[in-house]
Design an enzyme around this catalytic site. Structure first.
Site, mmCIF file in Angstrom:
data_model
loop_
_atom_site.group_PDB
_atom_site.id
_atom_site.type_symbol
_atom_site.label_atom_id
_atom_site.label_comp_id
_atom_site.label_asym_id
_atom_site.label_seq_id
_atom_site.Cartn_x
_atom_site.Cartn_y
_atom_site.Cartn_z
ATOM 1 N N THR A 126 0.846 -1.240 -0.074
ATOM 2 C CA THR A 126 0.033 0.195 0.189
ATOM 3 C C THR A 126 0.798 1.198 -0.006
ATOM 4 O OG1 THR A 126 -1.322 1.386 1.237
ATOM 5 C CG2 THR A 126 -0.101 -0.328 2.486
ATOM 6 N N GLU A 128 0.451 3.713 1.855
ATOM 7 C CA GLU A 128 0.327 3.929 3.217
ATOM 8 C C GLU A 128 1.919 3.650 3.853
ATOM 9 O OE1 GLU A 128 -2.049 5.313 5.532
ATOM 10 O OE2 GLU A 128 -2.828 6.055 3.537
ATOM 11 N N TYR A 150 -1.754 0.043 10.874
ATOM 12 C CA TYR A 150 -1.710 -0.597 9.793
ATOM 13 C C TYR A 150 -0.894 -0.724 8.694
ATOM 14 C CZ TYR A 150 -3.449 -1.050 4.780
ATOM 15 O OH TYR A 150 -3.720 -1.457 3.356
ATOM 16 N N LYS A 154 1.705 -3.682 7.079
ATOM 17 C CA LYS A 154 1.977 -3.845 5.643
ATOM 18 C C LYS A 154 3.458 -3.728 5.487
ATOM 19 C CE LYS A 154 -2.269 -4.549 3.874
ATOM 20 N NZ LYS A 154 -2.612 -5.874 2.898
HETATM 21 O O1 F7E Z 1 -9.169 7.693 4.294
HETATM 22 C C1 F7E Z 1 -9.749 11.213 5.568
HETATM 23 C C2 F7E Z 1 -8.727 9.998 6.306
HETATM 24 O O2 F7E Z 1 -10.389 5.728 5.367
HETATM 25 C C3 F7E Z 1 -8.891 8.437 3.286
HETATM 26 C C4 F7E Z 1 -7.255 1.849 2.616
HETATM 27 O O3 F7E Z 1 -7.906 0.935 1.546
HETATM 28 O O4 F7E Z 1 -6.150 3.478 1.108
HETATM 29 C C5 F7E Z 1 -7.292 3.078 2.122
HETATM 30 O O5 F7E Z 1 -6.756 3.790 3.305
HETATM 31 C C6 F7E Z 1 -8.575 9.958 4.147
HETATM 32 C C7 F7E Z 1 -7.699 9.767 5.257
HETATM 33 O O6 F7E Z 1 -8.527 5.484 3.233
HETATM 34 C C8 F7E Z 1 -12.970 10.656 7.051
HETATM 35 O O7 F7E Z 1 -8.201 10.837 7.376
HETATM 36 C C9 F7E Z 1 -11.368 12.416 6.450
HETATM 37 O O8 F7E Z 1 -6.612 10.908 5.169
HETATM 38 O O9 F7E Z 1 -10.988 6.234 2.976
HETATM 39 P P1 F7E Z 1 -10.141 6.169 3.880
HETATM 40 P P2 F7E Z 1 -7.066 5.418 3.492
HETATM 41 O O10 F7E Z 1 -6.851 5.653 5.225
HETATM 42 O O11 F7E Z 1 -6.398 6.331 2.741
HETATM 43 C C10 F7E Z 1 -5.103 2.825 1.462
HETATM 44 C C11 F7E Z 1 -3.927 2.965 0.137
HETATM 45 C C12 F7E Z 1 -4.918 1.344 2.144
HETATM 46 O O12 F7E Z 1 -4.070 0.810 2.051
HETATM 47 C C13 F7E Z 1 -6.129 1.173 2.989
HETATM 48 O O13 F7E Z 1 -6.139 -0.226 3.272
HETATM 49 O O14 F7E Z 1 -9.742 10.560 4.379
HETATM 50 N N1 F7E Z 1 -10.873 11.610 6.190
HETATM 51 N N2 F7E Z 1 -12.781 12.168 6.818
HETATM 52 C C14 F7E Z 1 -11.856 10.387 6.388
HETATM 53 N N3 F7E Z 1 -11.432 8.950 6.464
HETATM 54 C C15 F7E Z 1 -12.733 8.278 6.691
HETATM 55 N N4 F7E Z 1 -12.562 6.928 6.660
HETATM 56 N N5 F7E Z 1 -13.762 8.791 7.254
HETATM 57 C C16 F7E Z 1 -14.074 10.012 7.474
HETATM 58 O O15 F7E Z 1 -14.924 10.533 7.923
#
Ligand code: F7E
Length: 339
Positions: A126, A128, A150, A154
């Site tokens: 990822t 990340e 996480y 990974k």
């Molecule tokens: O957050 C911000 C949050 O949870 C994206 C997974 O597939 O991609 C994914 O991880 C961004 C972050 O995905 C909310 O702080 C704001 O910066 O949709 P997400 P993620 O954390 O980027 C990577 C590549 C992976 O490998 C992972 O498995 O959005 N954010 N407000 C929020 N995020 C969430 N979930 N909810 C909110 O209300």
């Protein structure tokens, strides 16, 4: 050709099983039994496709289960997608994240080494891993500086795969994939949370969408494009690691603005921090900010340099940001209309 997909009930398992079946593969899926016996996105697959998938109930944290499966099936390929994949959750549940993501990956590697060494393995790494990168765009040579349990898990997975690849001469590949989304993305991820929230508002819910960090910068692509990249990584002469992304950077704020635009609503932002709101032209609150959705550490500033995948695999993303947002919102509106 025979392939096993761990994590078949997730978004990527959905698109990958469709792709592999269309290529004539025999597709085996690993599914964890849960108390409600729901099959995640497998349930969304059209009946004719679902019927063709051979399901094995088991857990990736059970090494015996994986060894038996690989020893018996000896697939040409295994796509190891199963993981605790929600970054936010990993801060509260670090140990279970490590168990699934590190222990599970080690179990897959050992099962291949001991019971089916000709099986090729894809590991879902990822973006990340890059943490909060200073250099932009990021590619295979960018330093890994993980900033969540996480991402740490990974990183251990990626290095386990590299170690086994070198030590035992196995075909194992790491896909360093940037965010990839779709109409079957889990509702806890921000893109789907927004598309569902917008569709609800379109249907008259009147409920604002509650979000965290609006300024997080990500590189969002369409999951269907990324599973094509996974498959290509498995068809090379030698195993290697590849970055897949779009090369575009957008904020959560822009995602929300674009999603509302699909239903004809223009968003204006007022206030700052947790007091910021997104308003429609007639002054209704469409987006609110809540501390609950902030993470203890943010990881962002992502933008992929996918030139290695382009040059060596001939891979390029077909769907870019605006099209992705549109297809997600339209799909949720359509689904709600059919309910
Ligand atoms: O957050 C911000 C949050 O949870 C994206 C997974 O597939 O991609 C994914 O991880 C961004 C972050 O995905 C909310 O702080 C704001 O910066 O949709 P997400 P993620 O954390 O980027 C990577 C590549 C992976 O490998 C992972 O498995 O959005 N954010 N407000 C929020 N995020 C969430 N979930 N909810 C909110 O209300």
């Amino acid at each position: 050709m025979k392939a096993v997909i761990t994590g078949i009930s997730g978004q990527d398992g959905y698109f990958l099983s469709k792709l592999l079946l269309s290529k004539g593969y025999e597709v085996h899926g690993v599914l964890r039994r849960n108390s409600s016996m729901t099959n995640g996105t497998v349930a969304h697959l059209p009946e004719d496709i679902r019927k063709q998938i051979i399901i094995h109930y088991g857990d990736i944290t059970d090494g015996n289960f994986l060894s038996n499966l690989l020893g018996k099936e000896r697939p040409e390929e295994i796509y190891h997608l199963a993981a605790q994949s929600f970054v936010g959750y990993s801060f509260q549940n670090a140990l279970s994240t490590y168990d699934a993501n590190i222990g599970g990956t080690l179990n897959v590697c050992n099962a291949i080494k001991d019971y089916s060494p000709d099986t090729r393995m894809y590991f879902a790494a990822t973006s990340e891993l890059f943490g909060q990168p200073k250099e932009k765009p990021q590619n295979e040579n960018t330093p890994f500086l993980p900033r969540s349990p996480y991402a740490v898990s990974k990183l251990a997975g990626l290095w386990t795969v590299r170690t086994y690849r070198d030590a035992y001469k196995l075909y194992m590949t790491n896909g360093i994939l940037f965010n990839h989304e779709s109409e079957v993305r889990g509702p806890e991820f921000v893109t789907r949370k927004i598309s569902l929230g917008v569709a609800n508002i379109y249907r008259g819910s009147g409920m604002p969408i509650m979000l965290g960090n609006l300024d997080a910068k990500k590189d969002w692509g369409y999951a269907e494009d990324y599973v094509r990249g996974m498959w290509l990584m498995m068809q090379q002469d030698y195993p290697d690691d590849f970055v897949l992304g779009t090369g575009e950077q957008h904020t959560v704020r822009e995602f929300a603005e674009e999603a509302f635009r699909v239903i004809g609503i223009n968003i204006t932002w007022k206030g700052s921090g947790v007091n910021e709101v997104g308003l429609s032209d007639d002054g209704k609150t469409m987006v609110k900010v809540s501390r609950d959705f902030y993470r203890p550490l943010e990881s962002d500033n992502y933008m992929a340099d996918y030139s290695k995948a382009k040059n060596k695999l001939g891979w390029e993303p077909r769907v870019k940001f605006r099209e992705l947002v549109k297809l997600m919102v339209e799909s949720d509106i359509k689904r709600m209309n059919n309910e």
